[in-house]
Structures are given as C-alpha cells and as structure tokens.
Design an enzyme around this catalytic site. Structure first.
Site, mmCIF file in Angstrom:
data_model
loop_
_atom_site.group_PDB
_atom_site.id
_atom_site.type_symbol
_atom_site.label_atom_id
_atom_site.label_comp_id
_atom_site.label_asym_id
_atom_site.label_seq_id
_atom_site.Cartn_x
_atom_site.Cartn_y
_atom_site.Cartn_z
ATOM 1 N N GLU A 140 -6.491 8.527 2.790
ATOM 2 C CA GLU A 140 -6.704 7.121 2.401
ATOM 3 C C GLU A 140 -6.951 6.264 3.633
ATOM 4 O OE1 GLU A 140 -7.792 6.266 -0.645
ATOM 5 O OE2 GLU A 140 -5.940 7.127 -1.414
ATOM 6 N N HIS A 141 -7.978 5.432 3.529
ATOM 7 C CA HIS A 141 -8.375 4.547 4.638
ATOM 8 C C HIS A 141 -8.804 5.351 5.867
ATOM 9 C CE1 HIS A 141 -7.472 0.710 2.703
ATOM 10 N NE2 HIS A 141 -6.465 1.339 2.131
ATOM 11 N N LEU B 279 -10.059 2.917 -9.542
ATOM 12 C CA LEU B 279 -10.642 4.217 -9.891
ATOM 13 C C LEU B 279 -12.162 4.191 -9.736
ATOM 14 C CD1 LEU B 279 -8.406 5.144 -12.949
ATOM 15 C CD2 LEU B 279 -8.175 5.873 -10.579
ATOM 16 N N GLU C 137 -23.335 -1.994 -1.908
ATOM 17 C CA GLU C 137 -22.013 -2.626 -1.968
ATOM 18 C C GLU C 137 -21.698 -3.394 -0.677
ATOM 19 O OE1 GLU C 137 -19.168 -0.899 -4.289
ATOM 20 O OE2 GLU C 137 -17.562 -2.173 -3.539
ATOM 21 N N ASP D 247 -16.197 6.802 -2.207
ATOM 22 C CA ASP D 247 -16.312 6.670 -3.663
ATOM 23 C C ASP D 247 -17.712 7.077 -4.141
ATOM 24 O OD1 ASP D 247 -13.860 5.566 -3.125
ATOM 25 O OD2 ASP D 247 -14.482 3.507 -3.504
HETATM 26 C C1 GLA Z 1 -11.700 1.852 -1.308
HETATM 27 C C2 GLA Z 1 -13.023 2.027 -0.588
HETATM 28 C C3 GLA Z 1 -13.149 3.428 -0.005
HETATM 29 C C4 GLA Z 1 -11.913 3.788 0.832
HETATM 30 C C5 GLA Z 1 -10.633 3.482 0.065
HETATM 31 C C6 GLA Z 1 -9.395 3.671 0.900
HETATM 32 O O1 GLA Z 1 -11.664 2.693 -2.428
HETATM 33 O O2 GLA Z 1 -14.091 1.798 -1.469
HETATM 34 O O3 GLA Z 1 -14.319 3.536 0.764
HETATM 35 O O4 GLA Z 1 -11.938 3.134 2.070
HETATM 36 O O5 GLA Z 1 -10.630 2.155 -0.435
HETATM 37 O O6 GLA Z 1 -9.217 5.015 1.225
#
Ligand code: GLA
Length: 397
Positions: free
Chosen positions: A51-52, A142, A177, A189
């Site tokens: 994550e991140h 999601l 985006e 995503d």
């Molecule tokens: C959101 C962003 C992703 C990613 C996550 C964190 O979903 O769209 O690109 O950075 O946060 O992991």
C-alpha cells in the site's frame, strides 16, 4: 495446500454479472429505443499487500474482484457520446472535439478524461451511446472509478476498432485520472483492472511495469469489509504523503524509495526528520513485505503471509498514518476471528475497506461476527463482501 491455475468463476459471481448485464441492456433499450451492440465488464480491485508503494516505483499485490462496472454500448456515426448512469439515473453528453471536465456531471469526468487521454495518444475515436451500471461499491476504496476508466477505454477500443496493449490502456487511464480528473493516483488500480487474472493476484513492479500472476490458495476467500466511513481526507492527504515520500527520496539521494532496502534504510534513517522518516520507513518495509508475501504464497506458508498482512496494517497505522479508528476497529475485530489468515486496511486509507484472507468454511461466520463487533465498537453498520479474484476487463459474450 493445493493451488489452482485458473479456477471457474463462482456461481454467485456469475449470477450477479448476469443480472447486471440484463439491467444494462434493459436500461439501454428503454432509454435509446434500440439494442446495444456489446457489453464490456471491468472488475473492481482489492489490494492484498503493497500500500502506497506504487507511486514510489515499488511493488504491489492487488487482485481484480468479482464486483463489476458494466457498460452497454452502441457505436455512433458522429462524434457525440451519450452516457446514462443507470444507478444514479443521470445522463451526460459530450462531443469528442470539445472535451473538458464538467463540475455539474462530475461522475462523467472519468469517461471524458479517458476519451481525452486516448485522443492525446492519437487513437481515432468514434462516438457512442452507452449505459453504465455496476456493483462495485462507490467511494469505498475498491476502485470503482478506475473500473469506469478501464471499461470506458475498452468500449472505445471495441467501438472504434483498435486494441490497446493492457499496460498502455492502464497508463492512459492513469493519465486521465492524473491530468483530467486531477487525482494523482499511482498505476496499481488501472493496471490490475486491465491485466488481472481470475484466481490470481498480480505482483506488479511499478517501475518496470512488468507483472506476474500469483496463484491464490484454494479454499480461501478474499473478504472485503466496508467500514461505511467515507474517505473524506483522501485527496489532500494522499498528495501530502506523495510529497513526503518524494522529499525523503531526494534527501537520501535516491531516484525513488524503491531504491533502498530496509537494512540500509535503518542505518540512514537518522538523516530524515521524524515525519519523513516514518513515511519512508513504511514504504521501504512495505516493499520488502510484498516480495516476502509472494514468496510465502509460492511456498504455501499462509501463516507467514497473514503475519505480513497484519504487519502492513500496523505500518500504515503507525508510520504512514493513513488508517482511522473505523479501519482499526474492523481489522482488530477480524484478527479475533477463527479462520482468518490476515487482515489489513486496503487502498488509500482514511476510511473505506479492509481486506481479509479467510478460510472458505469460516467466511460466513466471519462476516457475521466482524460486522457485529464493528457495529458495537463504532456504531456504524458495515458491508461485508465475500469475493473471488476475477478476470481483467473484458467483452461479455
Ligand atoms: C489509491 C491509488 C493507488 C494507490 C493506493 C494506495 O488506491 O489510486 O494508486 O496509491 O491508493 O496504495
């Protein structure tokens, strides 16, 4: 433990998809007075770990899930695009020669942005009539918006007669985006929605943009718990975190935080101020956890996999500071249940969902007990989704 290469979609998932498809086709017919030519489905996604890390050139391990955005489409002879969002009963229309974002129909900016990004990349688009529906929970983390983007790109491909490579599609949707909608998201995503595989997670190297499907263990479900806490801070805090990571990388003389391992980081972390140090420590250790998690799945060591998920949550809570009381309460409730391999917050944070790997036979009891304990602690009624890892964006037969 047994692994599967490509299992069949679940019956519940197929029924949901069939129902959505009928809804999309019925709404199209009712609105435009003729039948659509095709229907595209794009899955939502859940991130198992990593994550991140995507905007730090790092590693992520998301899966596409069996909740979808569906778009029923008929190509048009002219350059007009008409969209109907069946779930909000809203209509939007725009021309391909005059693409700008529209604050009054903000939901349609994803489609406008994708049309813009495709044309910027010199793809020749034609107009279309479309109806959008879906069962990806909205604003829950999601990736319903990334699913709309990737679905839209695929609709334009089919309607206009060209085919994008999956990585190129993901990059163009991310560009839409970032530059059109104005959210500086990473690539995770759009990538997994464009390239994910049924019954697999995808290990993505967000620098090289290469990926590898990783088999998920048979006999386990991906359970997603929606806290019902909307992600208010996500835009501004997300951008702040990105800046803090960029600052950390610059101070350490790195191209990106991807370029340092936890051991070297521990030696050098005193060079950073406290906040930057904590942000960087999360990213650096999280990258290692992703690679360890893939190894744990490969060798069937689910105890290890679960402890890495749990450690990821603590790091997001304490070092990256993107959790919140609702996410913490949901994860803590999950940790107390039978049959849970691991649990953590998923997505950007500040509300939204947790992801849990749960033994199949324990999933229903898990759903019930976690929801009950969460409501007792927080006073909100959560949604719990038992999900399967689903196939990438596709034309429905
Ligand atoms: C959101 C962003 C992703 C990613 C996550 C964190 O979903 O769209 O690109 O950075 O946060 O992991």
């Amino acid at each position: 433990m047994r692994f599967v290469d490509m299992a069949k979609p679940t019956e519940a998932g197929l029924n949901r998809l069939d129902a959505l498809r009928s809804r999309a086709i019925g709404a199209f017919d009712g609105l435009y007075g003729y039948a659509p030519s095709f229907v595209v489905a794009a899955p939502g996604r859940v991130n198992l770990i990593g994550e991140h890390t995507d905007y730090n050139d790092g590693f992520v391990l998301p899966a596409a899930i069996d909740r979808h955005i569906l778009v029923a489409v008929a190509p048009r002879e002219d350059r007009a695009v008409r969209l109907y969002a069946a779930d909000f009963d809203e209509m939007a229309a725009f021309g391909l020669d005059d693409l700008h974002s529209d604050a009054d129909q903000a939901w349609s900016n994803y489609e406008r942005g994708v049309a813009w990004a495709l044309q910027e990349a010199h793809h020749a688009l034609g107009g279309m009539d479309a109806v959008i529906t879906g069962d990806v929970p909205i604003a829950s983390g999601l990736s319903s918006s990334a699913a709309v983007e990737v679905a839209t790109a695929h609709c334009f491909e089919v309607a206009s007669g060209f085919e994008l490579d999956g990585v190129e599609r993901a990059l163009l949707c991310q560009k839409a985006e970032n530059e059109f909608v104005g959210m500086r998201c990473g690539i995770m995503d759009q990538y997994v929605i464009s390239l994910g595989r049924r019954e697999h997670a995808l290990l993505i190297d967000c620098r090289s943009l290469e990926s590898r499907p990783v088999s998920l263990p048979m006999g386990y479900s991906l359970v997603v718990c929606d806290t019902a806490k909307r992600r208010g801070l996500v835009g501004s805090e997300y951008n702040t975190r990105r800046q803090e990571c960029e600052t950390g990388a610059r101070l350490l003389g790195l191209q990106a935080l991807r370029d340092i391992g936890p051991e070297e980081f521990m030696v050098r972390q005193a060079e950073l101020s406290e906040v930057i140090r904590k942000r960087c420590r999360h990213v650096v250790t999280e990258n290692r956890r992703v690679l360890d998690a893939v190894e744990a799945l490969r060798s069937g060591d689910l105890v290890r996999f679960g402890s890495l998920m749990n450690a990821s949550h603590l790091s997001l809570r304490d070092d990256y500071e993107v959790s919140c009381p609702e996410l913490d309460a949901m994860v803590e409730a999950a940790w107390r249940q039978e049959g849970v391999v691991g649990a953590r917050m998923t997505g950007a944070g500040f509300g939204g969902c947790t992801v849990n790997l749960v033994a199949l036979q324990a999933a229903e009891a898990f759903r019930h007990h976690v929801a009950q304990e969460y409501t007792q602690a927080i006073g909100l009624v959560p949604q719990v989704y038992i999900c399967a890892a689903e196939e990438r964006v596709r034309l429905l037969k």
